[in-house]
Design an enzyme around this catalytic site. Structure first.
Site, PDB file in Angstrom:
ATOM      1  N   ILE A  43      -7.471  -7.562  -3.033  1.00 25.46           N
ATOM      2  CA  ILE A  43      -6.959  -8.345  -1.908  1.00 25.46           C
ATOM      3  C   ILE A  43      -7.366  -7.735  -0.569  1.00 25.46           C
ATOM      4  CG2 ILE A  43      -4.756  -7.118  -1.704  1.00 25.46           C
ATOM      5  CD1 ILE A  43      -3.432  -9.907  -1.317  1.00 25.46           C
ATOM      6  N   LYS A  44      -7.718  -6.452  -0.571  1.00 23.87           N
ATOM      7  CA  LYS A  44      -8.030  -5.759   0.673  1.00 23.87           C
ATOM      8  C   LYS A  44      -9.291  -6.282   1.353  1.00 23.87           C
ATOM      9  CE  LYS A  44      -4.643  -2.682   0.484  1.00 23.87           C
ATOM     10  NZ  LYS A  44      -3.583  -2.573   1.493  1.00 23.87           N
TER      11      LYS A  44
END
Length: 452
Positions: free
Chosen positions: A43-44
């Protein structure tokens, strides 16, 4: 033609997958937002590119510059992908508790990685926070990203993750569950969803050894809450500026063991190869199951991919060494060791060769072979008694000092039952795995397994 101009354009629009087995005890449906479909497998990627976008807009990051950041690995991957496409260099600091796979991946995408000690205060000059800040002051044309206090972090999730979840659930989401560290995902996503429906509950999952839950509950920064823990990517020993605690309804702590065991369950039972924090998120949700109703709809963020943890969570020996994997059978003992070939000695070899082999591999027992068959055994204690009586036996063939072969037991034998076979006269047993390879189990192996 339909294609992306570069890899950054594939970020976002990750799938939502319904969970079945690991959430079977819950009264309502649970959907996983599977973020490892992003190109950097986490998700980063979302916030990494957003922070670069904002830095470029503000003139903080100039052509040919160097991106500097302290990262547990995933943010660094997203930043490195952006750097490749846009022509920047990267220097990352990380902690020595992060998996080797994460460090290797960052190096593979061209980043310089500096590993710093975990168990120091954030203000300590050796900490990965302090080292990254220092480098940003020393290296010309550099930009210190600071994902913890950079509000573009949470802005990315307000603009992307929140709207995607709202659309994918048709606005029916009632609970959001996020294992949280920097605060960007939980705050940004929550802000968007609560603007759509203020009744949506947001549960943040924390780790024992982190101070976030205590701070949320009391407003107190209690450093007594802080101690070393193993779970990666979540929890903090300070409160990043990305947090807006008013957007969170509850914090729940999960143990390192529960998180690791659950991550393995998700992979084996749902077929979704998840990272450590996904185990934290589902464990925390199950701990709160009594607060759920049949008509609720829960969305859980699965932050990253299990490939980053193959040397830890998905390594039986690593799990067993920490008491995370219960050992019950001979097969569990074998699986918990590294793939070590069985050390044997031939019946026609000489005793001195057996002694040298025992010394080389630091073992006490050797199965004796003739051709492809195991015909007997020798042990350190047995050789000791024989050599005391006759020192010349060191030049004799193994067949002259042969002891009874070690008993062969099945892989599903409970380790508690091995006391029937392993005693003063017989120090080991053999077992055969599904591939037909033999393995030896000694008194030491049993003591180690039962002592965990």
């Amino acid at each position: 033609m339909k294609y992306c101009d570069n890899i950054l354009e594939t970020i976002g629009n990750t799938p939502m997958v319904k969970l079945h087995r690991v959430t079977a005890t819950l009264p309502c449906p649970v959907l996983a937002k599977v973020e490892f479909f992003n190109p950097g497998n986490s998700i980063k990627d979302r916030m990494a590119v957003k922070m670069i976008d904002v830095a470029e807009e503000k003139g903080l990051l100039k052509p040919g510059g160097t991106i500097i950041e302290g990262t547990s690995g995933n943010t660094g991957m997203g930043l490195a992908l952006a750097a490749i496409i846009r022509g920047y260099k990267c220097i990352f600091t990380t902690t020595d508790k992060q998996s080797k796979e994460k460090v290797d991946i960052l190096k593979a995408v061209g980043a310089e990685v500096i590993v710093c000690p975990t168990n120091v205060e954030p203000e300590d000059p050796r900490s990965y926070y302090s080292v990254s800040k220092r480098l940003a002051t020393e290296i010309p044309n550099s930009f210190y990203v600071n994902q913890y206090d950079n509000l573009a972090n949470r802005l990315a999730h307000y603009e992307q993750t929140g709207p995607e979840i709202w659309e994918q659930t048709g606005g029916k989401i009632t609970h959001l569950v996020v294992a949280t560290g920097t605060g960007g995902t939980v705050t940004g996503t929550s802000k968007f969803l609560k603007e759509k429906n203020p009744d949506i509950k947001v549960w943040a999952i924390d780790s024992y050894g982190s101070l976030l839950k205590k701070y949320f509950d009391t407003g107190e920064l209690d450093m007594n809450e802080v101690y070393p823990y193993i779970t990666e990517g979540i929890g903090e020993d300070f409160v990043p500026e990305n947090y807006d605690m008013s957007l969170i309804d509850r914090f729940e702590k999960v143990t390192d063991k529960d998180a690791a065991v659950m991550a393995r369950r998700i992979t084996k039972e749902e077929g979704i190869f998840v990272g450590y924090s996904a185990g934290s998120a589902i464990s925390g949700l199950i701990q709160l199951k009594d607060q759920l109703k049949p008509d609720d709809l829960v969305v859980v963020i699965f932050h990253d991919h299990g490939s980053r943890y193959v040397g830890k969570v998905y390594n039986d020996q690593w799990m067993m060494e920490r008491g995370f994997l219960d050992v019950k059978t001979v097969k569990d003992v074998v699986n918990g060791r590294r793939n070590q070939p069985l050390v044997t000695i031939g019946a026609d070899d000489i005793v001195s060769e057996a002694i040298a082999r025992m010394k080389k591999y630091d073992i006490e027992h050797l199965p004796v072979t003739q051709g492809n068959d195991i015909i007997g055994a020798i042990s350190e204690s047995g050789l000791f008694n024989r050599l005391i009586d006759d020192a010349n036996l060191k030049d004799a063939k193994i067949s002259q000092v042969l002891q009874t072969a070690f008993p062969l037991v099945s892989q599903d034998t409970p380790i508690e039952k091995l006391s029937v076979y392993i005693n003063r006269e017989n120090g080991a047993v053999l077992t055969k795995d599904d591939s037909g390879h033999h393995h030896i189990i000694t008194k030491y192996d049993i003591i180690q397994a039962l002592g965990r």
